[in-house]
Scaffold this motif. Structure first.
Motif, PDB file in Angstrom:
ATOM      1  N   SER A  57       0.830  -1.211   0.000  1.00  0.00           N
ATOM      2  CA  SER A  57       0.000   0.000   0.000  1.00  0.00           C
ATOM      3  C   SER A  57       0.861   1.255   0.000  1.00  0.00           C
ATOM      4  N   CYS A  58       1.975   1.209   0.721  1.00  0.00           N
ATOM      5  CA  CYS A  58       2.905   2.346   0.742  1.00  0.00           C
ATOM      6  C   CYS A  58       3.439   2.615  -0.661  1.00  0.00           C
ATOM      7  N   MET A  59       3.795   1.550  -1.356  1.00  0.00           N
ATOM      8  CA  MET A  59       4.355   1.696  -2.702  1.00  0.00           C
ATOM      9  C   MET A  59       3.343   2.348  -3.649  1.00  0.00           C
ATOM     10  N   LYS A  60       2.068   2.010  -3.472  1.00  0.00           N
ATOM     11  CA  LYS A  60       1.025   2.584  -4.326  1.00  0.00           C
ATOM     12  C   LYS A  60       0.842   4.080  -4.074  1.00  0.00           C
ATOM     13  N   GLU A  61       1.100   4.532  -2.843  1.00  0.00           N
ATOM     14  CA  GLU A  61       0.912   5.946  -2.489  1.00  0.00           C
ATOM     15  C   GLU A  61       2.086   6.840  -2.890  1.00  0.00           C
ATOM     16  N   MET A  62       3.228   6.254  -3.193  1.00  0.00           N
ATOM     17  CA  MET A  62       4.428   7.052  -3.440  1.00  0.00           C
ATOM     18  C   MET A  62       4.246   8.092  -4.549  1.00  0.00           C
ATOM     19  N   ARG A  63       3.693   7.704  -5.665  1.00  0.00           N
ATOM     20  CA  ARG A  63       3.530   8.633  -6.783  1.00  0.00           C
ATOM     21  C   ARG A  63       2.607   9.785  -6.383  1.00  0.00           C
ATOM     22  N   MET A  64       1.573   9.481  -5.601  1.00  0.00           N
ATOM     23  CA  MET A  64       0.641  10.512  -5.151  1.00  0.00           C
ATOM     24  C   MET A  64       1.347  11.517  -4.232  1.00  0.00           C
ATOM     25  N   LEU A  65       2.308  11.059  -3.438  1.00  0.00           N
ATOM     26  CA  LEU A  65       3.035  11.956  -2.547  1.00  0.00           C
ATOM     27  C   LEU A  65       3.810  13.009  -3.338  1.00  0.00           C
ATOM     28  N   LYS A  66       4.335  12.624  -4.472  1.00  0.00           N
ATOM     29  CA  LYS A  66       5.031  13.583  -5.340  1.00  0.00           C
ATOM     30  C   LYS A  66       4.051  14.665  -5.797  1.00  0.00           C
ATOM     31  N   THR A  67       2.880  14.277  -6.233  1.00  0.00           N
ATOM     32  CA  THR A  67       1.858  15.219  -6.686  1.00  0.00           C
ATOM     33  C   THR A  67       1.433  16.136  -5.545  1.00  0.00           C
ATOM     34  N   ILE A  68       1.235  15.581  -4.374  1.00  0.00           N
ATOM     35  CA  ILE A  68       0.835  16.386  -3.212  1.00  0.00           C
ATOM     36  C   ILE A  68       1.916  17.418  -2.895  1.00  0.00           C
ATOM     37  N   GLY A  69       3.170  16.995  -2.914  1.00  0.00           N
ATOM     38  CA  GLY A  69       4.267  17.921  -2.667  1.00  0.00           C
ATOM     39  C   GLY A  69       4.312  19.039  -3.690  1.00  0.00           C
TER      40      GLY A  69
END
Length: 161
Positions: A57-69
Motif C-alpha cells: 500500500s505504501c508503494m502505491k501511495e508514493m507517486r501521489m506523494l510527489k503530486t501532493i508535494g
C-alpha cells in the motif's frame, strides 16, 4: 589549454551535481531524531509519512506523494522509511523512481524499531502506511492505512489554515 581545463572543471562540477540530485539523501532516524525533526519544522505545518519497502500500500501511495508535494509547496513533507539501514540503496531507488529524492527523507537506523515507533507515537504499533498531519502549533492527527487523494487534501486543508 585553459579552455580545456575550464571545460573539464565545468563538466566535473555538472557531473557531481547531477549525481547528487539522482541520489536521495537519507538521514539516519535513531533515538532523538523525532524530536530533532519536529524542532526543524517548528511553527510549520508538516506531513510525516511512515512507509516501508515491504508495504504494498505504501508503494502505491508514493507517486501521489510527489503530486501532493508539487501542489502544496508550503507544506513540509517528511518521509521516514521504517526499513533497516541495510536497505538504504533499495529505499533510495524507490524514492528516485517516484521522484521523491528532493523531499526530507529519513531511514530507521535502530535494530529496535519498536523503540523508534514509541518515540513517534506510543499508541502506534507499526501498521503501515502511517501518516501524521501537524498544524503549525504541531497539534497532530495520525492515520493508519491508505489515504485517497481527497483524504490527503482534506487533512492538508485543515493543517494549512
Amino acid at each position: 589549454m585553459k579552455k580545456l581545463s575550464l571545460t573539464l572543471c565545468l563538466l566535473s562540477a555538472l557531473f557531481a551535481s547531477s549525481t547528487r540530485a539522482e541520489t536521495a539523501l537519507l538521514k539516519p532516524f535513531g533515538p532523538g531524531s523525532y524530536q530533532t525533526l519536529l524542532r526543524q519544522q517548528h511553527n510549520h505545518p508538516l506531513m510525516l509519512v511512515l512507509w516501508s519497502l515491504t508495504c504494498s500500500s505504501c508503494m502505491k501511495e508514493m507517486r501521489m506523494l510527489k503530486t501532493i508535494g508539487d501542489n502544496h509547496p508550503g507544506l513540509s513533507i517528511v518521509l521516514v522509511s521504517v526499513d533497516d539501514s541495510g536497505d538504504a540503496e533499495q529505499v533510495r531507488k524507490v524514492l528516485k523512481n517516484n521522484q521523491l529524492e528532493e523531499m526530507n527523507n529519513w531511514l530507521f537506523t535502530e535494530a529496535n524499531s519498536a523503540q523508534l515507533r514509541y518515540q513517534i507515537d506510543p499508541t502506534w504499533y507499526g501498521e503501515l502506511p502511517r501518516t501524521y498531519f501537524y498544524d503549525s502549533a504541531h497539534d497532530r492527527s495520525g492515520i493508519s492505512g491508505v489515504l485517497s487523494k481527497q483524504d490527503y487534501e482534506r487533512f492538508i486543508g485543515q493543517i494549512m489554515q
